[in-house]
Design an enzyme around this catalytic site. Structure first.
Site, PDB file in Angstrom:
ATOM      1  N   GLY A   1     -10.682   8.045   3.678  1.00  8.73           N
ATOM      2  CA  GLY A   1     -10.118   6.880   3.007  1.00  8.73           C
ATOM      3  C   GLY A   1      -8.952   6.314   3.785  1.00  8.73           C
ATOM      4  O   GLY A   1      -8.324   7.006   4.591  1.00  8.73           O
ATOM      5  N   ARG A   2      -8.699   5.041   3.549  1.00  9.96           N
ATOM      6  CA  ARG A   2      -7.581   4.388   4.244  1.00  9.96           C
ATOM      7  C   ARG A   2      -7.024   3.302   3.331  1.00  9.96           C
ATOM      8  O   ARG A   2      -7.769   2.567   2.679  1.00  9.96           O
ATOM      9  CB  ARG A   2      -8.052   3.782   5.559  1.00  9.96           C
ATOM     10  CG  ARG A   2      -6.961   3.035   6.327  1.00  9.96           C
ATOM     11  CD  ARG A   2      -7.505   2.462   7.623  1.00  9.96           C
ATOM     12  NE  ARG A   2      -7.825   3.518   8.579  1.00  9.96           N
ATOM     13  CZ  ARG A   2      -6.965   3.978   9.481  1.00  9.96           C
ATOM     14  NH1 ARG A   2      -5.741   3.504   9.514  1.00  9.96           N
ATOM     15  NH2 ARG A   2      -7.326   4.917  10.324  1.00  9.96           N
ATOM     16  N   GLY A   3      -5.696   3.236   3.259  1.00 11.08           N
ATOM     17  CA  GLY A   3      -5.046   2.217   2.452  1.00 11.08           C
ATOM     18  C   GLY A   3      -3.823   1.681   3.164  1.00 11.08           C
ATOM     19  O   GLY A   3      -3.557   2.012   4.324  1.00 11.08           O
TER      20      GLY A   3
ATOM     21  N   VAL B   1      -6.393   9.071   4.560  1.00 13.06           N
ATOM     22  CA  VAL B   1      -6.656  10.308   3.833  1.00 13.06           C
ATOM     23  C   VAL B   1      -7.746  11.085   4.570  1.00 13.06           C
ATOM     24  O   VAL B   1      -8.769  10.516   4.972  1.00 13.06           O
ATOM     25  CB  VAL B   1      -7.101  10.021   2.383  1.00 13.06           C
ATOM     26  CG1 VAL B   1      -7.331  11.323   1.624  1.00 13.06           C
ATOM     27  CG2 VAL B   1      -6.065   9.165   1.665  1.00 13.06           C
TER      28      VAL B   1
ATOM     29  N   LYS C   1      -3.200  13.218   2.527  1.00 11.62           N
ATOM     30  CA  LYS C   1      -2.805  11.823   2.692  1.00 11.62           C
ATOM     31  C   LYS C   1      -1.694  11.771   3.738  1.00 11.62           C
ATOM     32  O   LYS C   1      -0.605  12.299   3.529  1.00 11.62           O
ATOM     33  CB  LYS C   1      -2.322  11.260   1.359  1.00 11.62           C
ATOM     34  CG  LYS C   1      -1.981   9.776   1.388  1.00 11.62           C
ATOM     35  CD  LYS C   1      -1.599   9.328  -0.023  1.00 11.62           C
ATOM     36  CE  LYS C   1      -1.304   7.846  -0.086  1.00 11.62           C
ATOM     37  NZ  LYS C   1      -0.942   7.429  -1.461  1.00 11.62           N
TER      38      LYS C   1
ATOM     39  N   ASP D   1       0.047   0.785 -10.611  1.00 10.79           N
ATOM     40  CA  ASP D   1      -1.017   0.316  -9.708  1.00 10.79           C
ATOM     41  C   ASP D   1      -2.383   0.828 -10.166  1.00 10.79           C
ATOM     42  O   ASP D   1      -3.140   1.411  -9.392  1.00 10.79           O
ATOM     43  CB  ASP D   1      -0.728   0.777  -8.280  1.00 10.79           C
ATOM     44  CG  ASP D   1      -1.501  -0.049  -7.236  1.00 10.79           C
ATOM     45  OD1 ASP D   1      -1.986  -1.142  -7.600  1.00 10.79           O
ATOM     46  OD2 ASP D   1      -1.612   0.405  -6.088  1.00 10.79           O
TER      47      ASP D   1
END
Length: 807
Positions: A521-523, A528, A542, A634
């Site tokens: 995952g990427r934000g 992650v 993370k 959020d």
């Protein structure tokens, strides 16, 4: 959780409970008059309830000691719910339980001495039977119940078992098998249900909050019936108007309410597949509120998990038993004031034993001098803002919490080395070793205490395995200590009360993720990675950007590190080393909700509804039950992770905000959240409350129904009309239909990919909930607690198709 007003009469409740208890029995194993059960055949010589849920017989914990008990048959550890002889175990040979010809049930030891018996002598008791409720009953031929175990609870209350003024739950002792412990649940003389520490030195009430009046605690003492009961759906109610619901409320789940060894009262639900228990409610989110948990002179600290420690100048009385507390390493005499000094311990207090008169509007010097003049004074607590002074003649129920506004000034001989150390507030953590949250905040006191208790532990350890092993252990520890350049460690000598939250080294996480391969995952805040720890736990690591703001990193650590709920992602620890900032979470197998709503991975209706309910439960816990009130800030599908059974877990607390319970709102220095899910008050610069999460939840629930992004800020343009978002148009139309009582047209609203396989009632409820949540006026939005109750009403909607997860 705010209890609702209830009308509660013991006379109306008792017939219902007695009826359900008496008629839940069917044919099963029965002990007849004149028969016995033998301890030698404890594995086969038992009574089993008709539905096989409960077993009754002799229960051993190793060695030659046995208890006559009732336990859940199919749990992973055979959880005991009742014990006849909890403080008097019998011998493993020759002991037996007999239904004698006198009508009494008698437990005898190997020498024939009576250890325990019922008060049914000279009755016509003919049989001993175990009911499906877990109630062990003696019956007459009528049949009439002459005696029942439900009238004599130990540490556990089962559904439909009544708690009255003559009964109480008493915890088991730590490390002491089933022996009676120090914590009680009972009805006090003022008719209020309370938790009390009842130790050898003191007794102290700690729940509900002893600083508040009965009415401030939202209880009443006007009802004298003193009765409480847990029903089969997970709803508990008491005559003092206290009530709560299990987070998984509903029928068909095995439950138990237990007074635990650590002083907390918890409701547990049984997972059928694994046979393990999950906490679905607890009285105290923070264990440092439990009185007596660290013994005399001990202090409970959040690190961020609660642990016991001794103040400077003190050491553990017994290295393996915190109930014995701490003892001073000095002797006080009534000496001159210049032989004494005071050590300031910020944000620290000992509850009770206040001794100084004129404690309000007192100067610091007055308070200090009053303690100096009193030989029995061990220190004083002073609150500068209120000018309140509390002298302490005994040091019990110690705790340290950042929210506590006072400072404890500990009285010590001037020669005590520990007097040079101080406890700092820890309110502004950074990444230095002295401010490691897994080590109790930012206190150099812990460094000294950690070293002292470590040596106490090593001394005890040495008596068991020898001095050579200790030297090897100490040498290895020192090498590791030097390698990671950690100034001091708080590990040995402290006994963690609840979890495995800890600080990881960068090298550990680098190895666990194979040098940060396998990105999952990427934000905006970082990437992650999937990893495997040496103990084989699969984790998600993370990795925050090198320039990532400290506020977001510590928001996650300080927020989710303190809390634990089945619908919140569990944090195992963190790394704060040099420029590296990493967070370690449990690995959640099925990715985030957006991957299943807005892509080809179709998720079925049953799971969609469960996700809506589970997310509501998690947010209700944050808003209403948590140690501190938490606003997530959020909430969106990207932050709802799904485990292997598609149970939702709320993640990403980087923007979360902790609120004190006495604060109704908060000002933020900047806007937080994601466009499309942000409540109007962000843009209007209004005070922020938990209702911003309610708004975001409402948008997400509507997307769960629709299967498309309503939160996209796609502007619709029409001639002579103002520009509007797709969400605004949708909400306006739904409101119009609901207000007019029109059909919502569910066939057009629900995700077409479901091909009509959904519950119409549940879908309509979700739409109505979503619309109510996105009201511009936040005062018109419901609370998450009320939404959970609404959703639970349709949770068991029958005849739904099984969920399909298609790629």
């Amino acid at each position: 959780m705010k209890p609702k007003a209830i009308t509660f009469s013991s006379f109306s409740l008792l017939p219902l409970i007695i009826f359900s208890t008496c008629f839940s029995f069917a044919s099963s194993d029965v002990l007849r008059r004149g028969s016995s059960l033998s301890v030698e055949e404890h594995d086969s010589n038992t009574l089993i309830s008709p539905d096989k849920t409960f077993t009754c017989g002799f229960y051993g914990l190793g060695g030659n000691a046995y208890w006559f008990s009732i336990w859940f048959t199919n749990t992973s550890n055979r959880t005991v719910v009742w014990t006849a002889n909890r403080d008097n175990p019998v011998n493993g040979r020759g002991s037996k339980i007999s239904l004698r010809s006198t009508g009494a049930l008698v437990l005898t030891d190997v020498d024939g001495s009576v250890v325990w018996e019922t008060n049914t002598t000279s009755t016509n008791a003919s049989s001993l039977e175990l009911l499906n409720t877990g109630n062990l009953v003696l019956k007459s031929p009528d049949p009439k119940i002459l005696w029942q175990s439900f009238d004599y609870p130990t540490d556990t209350l089962l559904p439909n078992q009544i708690l009255t003024k003559s009964k109480k739950l008493v915890s088991s002792r730590k490390g002491g098998a089933f022996y009676s412990g120090y914590f009680n649940l009972y009805f006090d003389n003022d008719n209020v249900l309370r938790l009390m520490y009842d130790g050898s030195d003191i007794s102290s009430l700690y729940w509900p909050n002893p600083d508040f009046t009965v009415f401030e605690n939202e209880r009443t003492n006007y009802n004298s019936s003193r009765i409480a009961v847990l029903d089969e759906t997970g709803h508990f109610q008491s005559s003092d108007q206290f009530q709560f619901n299990a987070s998984d409320r509903g029928l068909g789940i095995k439950r138990r309410l237990t007074m635990d060894q650590d002083g907390n009262l918890r409701l547990y639900s049984l997972k059928k597949q694994s046979g393990s228990w999950v906490v679905t409610w607890q009285a105290l989110p923070g264990l440092c509120n439990v009185h007596g948990i660290c013994g005399r002179n001990g202090i409970c600290v959040y690190t961020p998990e609660p642990k016991c420690t001794c103040p400077p100048g003190y050491e553990m009385s017994e290295p393996t038993d915190w109930n014995k507390g701490c003892k001073p390493r000095f002797k006080f005499t009534c000496s001159k004031s210049q032989d004494v000094k005071f050590l300031a311990l910020p944000n620290t207090d000992y509850y009770g034993f206040d001794a100084i008169s004129n404690s309000k509007n007192a100067s610091f010097n007055f308070c200090r001098q009053a303690c100096l003049n009193d030989c029995s004074c061990l220190g004083f607590s002073y609150r500068e803002s209120e000018r309140w002074c509390f002298g302490k003649n005994s040091l019990f129920n110690g705790y340290k919490a950042p929210s506590f506004p006072g400072t404890l000034h500990l009285k010590l001989p001037i020669s005590t080395e520990a007097s040079l150390e101080r406890i700092h507030s820890g309110s502004d953590p950074d990444c230095s070793a002295a401010r490691d949250p897994s080590r109790g905040g930012s206190s150099t006191m812990y460094d000294t205490i950690g070293k002292r208790v470590r040596w106490t532990y090593l001394y005890w350890f040495a008596s068991t395995i020898g001095a050579v092993e200790v030297l090897i252990f100490f040498s290895g520890w020192w090498i590791l200590f030097r390698k990671h350049d950690v100034q001091s460690t708080l590990e040995d000598g402290y006994r963690a009360i609840t979890s495995q939250f800890r600080r990881f080294s960068y090298e550990e996480l680098k190895s666990a993720t194979q040098n940060f391969k396998g990105e999952i995952g990427r934000g905006a805040s970082g990437s992650v990675y999937k990893g495997v720890l040496p103990d084989e736990r699969v984790v998600a690591v993370k990795r925050l950007g090198d320039l990532h703001h400290e506020e977001i990193f510590w928001a996650e650590v300080s927020t989710i590190g303190k809390i634990n709920h089945m619908n919140l992602v569990r944090m195992w620890g963190f790394c704060c080393e040099g420029k590296h900032r990493l967070l370690v979470y449990e690995y959640v197998e099925n990715q985030s909700l957006d991957k299943h709503l807005f892509s080809g991975n179709i998720i079925g209706w049953r799971d969609r509804f469960r996700i809506a309910l589970g997310t509501a439960r998690g947010l209700a816990y944050l808003h209403h039950e948590c140690l501190e009130w938490v606003i997530h800030c959020d909430v969106k599908p990207e932050n709802i992770l799904l485990d292997k059974t598609f149970e939702p877990k709320i993640g990403d607390f980087g923007l979360a905000k902790l609120l004190r319970r006495d604060s109704m709102n908060s000002q933020f220095s900047r806007m937080r959240g994601t466009k499309g899910y942000m409540a109007p008050e962000w843009a209007l610069n209004l005070p922020i409350t938990a209702k911003v999460d309610v708004y975001s939840y409402g948008v997400m629930v509507l997307e769960i129904v629709r299967g498309v992004r309503l939160s996209n800020w796609v502007v619709k343009k029409a001639k002579d009309e103002e520009q509007e978002t797709e969400l605004t148009i949708f909400i306006r139309e739904m409101k119009r239909r609901i207000q007019r009582g029109e059909d919502l047209g569910m066939e057009d609203l629900v995700d077409k990919r479901l091909k009509g396989q959904y519950s119409r009632k549940q879908a309509r409820m979700l739409v109505e909930i979503g619309v109510s949540c996105v009201e511009e006026d936040r005062n018109k939005r419901p609370t998450m607690e009320s939404l959970v109750n609404q959703l639970l009403e349709l949770d068991d909607e029958p005849n739904l198709p099984e969920s399909d997860h298609e790629d």
